[in-house]
Enzyme design. Structure first.
Site, mmCIF file in Angstrom:
data_model
loop_
_atom_site.group_PDB
_atom_site.id
_atom_site.type_symbol
_atom_site.label_atom_id
_atom_site.label_comp_id
_atom_site.label_asym_id
_atom_site.label_seq_id
_atom_site.Cartn_x
_atom_site.Cartn_y
_atom_site.Cartn_z
ATOM 1 N N HIS A 187 0.836 -1.215 0.000
ATOM 2 C CA HIS A 187 0.000 0.000 0.000
ATOM 3 C C HIS A 187 0.867 1.259 0.000
ATOM 4 O O HIS A 187 0.429 2.326 0.462
ATOM 5 C CB HIS A 187 -0.951 0.026 1.202
ATOM 6 N N LYS A 323 18.906 18.639 -13.247
ATOM 7 C CA LYS A 323 17.871 17.636 -13.002
ATOM 8 C C LYS A 323 17.960 16.522 -14.047
ATOM 9 O O LYS A 323 18.094 16.771 -15.235
ATOM 10 C CB LYS A 323 16.492 18.280 -13.053
ATOM 11 N N GLU A 330 10.014 6.305 -18.366
ATOM 12 C CA GLU A 330 8.829 7.056 -18.792
ATOM 13 C C GLU A 330 8.457 6.719 -20.234
ATOM 14 O O GLU A 330 7.273 6.547 -20.560
ATOM 15 C CB GLU A 330 9.107 8.553 -18.647
#
Length: 458
Positions: A187, A323, A330
């Site tokens: 979870h 970054k 992706e």
């Protein structure tokens, strides 16, 4: 510019039509070009190649049966082999979204091969696209057969090797990371300890299961209905044609194609492409899960889980210097979204089977073959630019594991569920480790310490 010299006049059952002078296709293909300027998407090279295989195999079988003269038959085979090699791909011009069942696509092949075969003969004898190139055939039996052949070749040559490579690379990482202990999560919350290698072994086994399923699925795709002709009744066909043409296909592909158990079922339905696409959809779902997990495990690097690091492949932001994003993961997720959508397209097209044939075969062929290519290419990139370069951050894994409240699970057999729950809640409320709370309560004996040792929980 003399535009008249750029075209030639030809005719078919519907009358005269102008065709580019340099085109190897004929009037039926030209009508399809004019009628269906829809997407600019053509059926892929793999499908055109298998059309050439079928035309060459049919010509060989018809020659053996005395139906085609050696002169015409050999010319058709040579022209078909040039199609197999890709020499005339620029003349296969019919849009994917075309007349039902792929009649235009079949005629595109027939016309190109007929014109080229006539050239080979030297125009002394014209080769007819229907009477000669399409002899003993129909679109309705050759199109689904071409699709099955192209699908098998794409799976065997591209997708299965890619899947095997992904499984092996994930298993290699599983072995490499097996010593690394970390917190498990259910979870998305703290779970009992697990080895990082165990997580990766789950990824590997999942991919291997799909590999085995896809390998098994090839058996159904080896059925090709050549000789079924229009609706499976083998009209206008010599009985010896079917074994001869299928043997020729086997010789050219080095694969064990065979006639269907029931030719009418083959002609009526797209069963095997539908089943194959379902497996590709399952693969896409698994890849989404795995790549999403890797994105979570590598999140950060300062504000996320950061238990693993991914190889940097490109800058990740136009505004945030330095970054680096999980770009390969992706991309894989995006491809898999497309595959899931494609499965719906094939399922919907599969419903269009009515009576003796399915008229949506062109879109099924494009969608299935494109899906296989997409997945094979994506998996290769995923392996080389991501999976192979993944590293574990053992210190981060150790930190999260030691702070995990789920370590309290090891105390349940010793202190009981209720007492263990109280200790876990206190640790959470006071932002302390389980070990700190036990020590404060005077419960941290050697036995209790062993009970919450992560090494004993994996």
């Amino acid at each position: 510019m003399d535009t008249l010299n750029q075209y030639r006049m030809e005719n078919d059952a519907l009358g005269n039509i102008m065709i580019p002078s340099s085109a190897y296709y004929g009037p039926q293909t030209q009508r399809a070009v004019e009628n269906f300027p829809i997407s600019g998407i053509r059926l892929p090279r793999s499908f055109i190649r298998t059309q050439g295989i079928i035309k060459a195999s049919a010509a060989s079988a018809n020659m053996q049966l005395g139906m085609l003269s050696p002169e015409i038959g050999k010319a058709i085979i040579q022209a078909s082999e040039e199609v197999i090699e890709g020499k005339w791909d620029m003349h296969f011009v019919v849009d994917v979204y075309q007349a039902g069942a792929g009649t235009s696509q079949n005629m595109n092949a027939n016309e190109v091969i007929a014109k080229r075969a006539s050239e080979i003969i030297g125009h002394a004898q014209q080769v007819h696209p229907n009477d000669d190139v399409n002899m003993s055939q129909s679109t309705n039996d050759t199109f689904p057969s071409a699709l099955n052949i192209a699908t098998v070749e794409a799976i065997v040559q591209n997708l299965l090797p890619a899947l095997l490579g992904l499984y092996q690379e994930l298993q290699k990482k599983a072995d490499q990371f097996m010593p690394v202990l970390k917190a498990g999560r259910t979870h998305l919350h703290d779970g009992v300890p697990i080895r990082l290698g165990q997580e990766f072994s789950g990824f590997a086994a999942t991919i291997h299961a799909v590999y085995l399923q896809l390998e098994k699925q090839l058996d159904g795709l080896y059925e090709i209905g050549l000789g079924g002709n229009a609706i499976g009744t083998r009209i206008n066909l010599q009985p010896e044609y079917i074994p001869k043409v299928i043997q020729e296909v086997c010789n050219r592909t080095k694969l064990p194609f065979r006639k269907p158990a029931n030719i009418f079922a083959f002609m009526q339905n797209m069963n095997e492409p539908i089943r194959c696409m379902l497996t590709l959809k399952e693969l896409a779902i698994h890849l989404i899960k795995i790549t999403s997990d890797l994105r979570l495990l590598s999140s950060g690097p300062r504000t996320g889980l950061a238990e693993i690091t991914l190889p940097p492949v490109q800058p990740g932001s136009t505004i945030m210097p330095g970054k680096v994003n999980p770009a390969i993961l992706e991309m894989t997720h995006m491809v898999c979204c497309q595959i899931i959508g494609y499965e719906t397209a094939i399922a919907t097209a599969g419903m269009a089977s009515q009576l003796e044939i399915n008229v949506m075969m062109p879109v099924i062929a494009h969608t299935l073959l494109h899906s296989i290519d997409l997945l094979a290419n994506t998996i290769q990139i995923l392996i080389t630019k991501c999976i192979s370069g993944i590293q574990a951050d053992e210190e981060v894994c150790k930190k999260w594991m030691q702070e995990s409240l789920s370590l309290i699970t090891g105390l349940s057999p010793k202190l009981g569920y209720d007492m263990a729950s109280q200790i876990g809640l206190k640790a959470d409320e006071e932002n302390k480790t389980i070990q700190q709370v036990l020590q404060e309560k005077g419960l941290l004996t050697a036995e209790i310490s062993n009970a919450i040792d992560p090494n004993g929980m994996v």
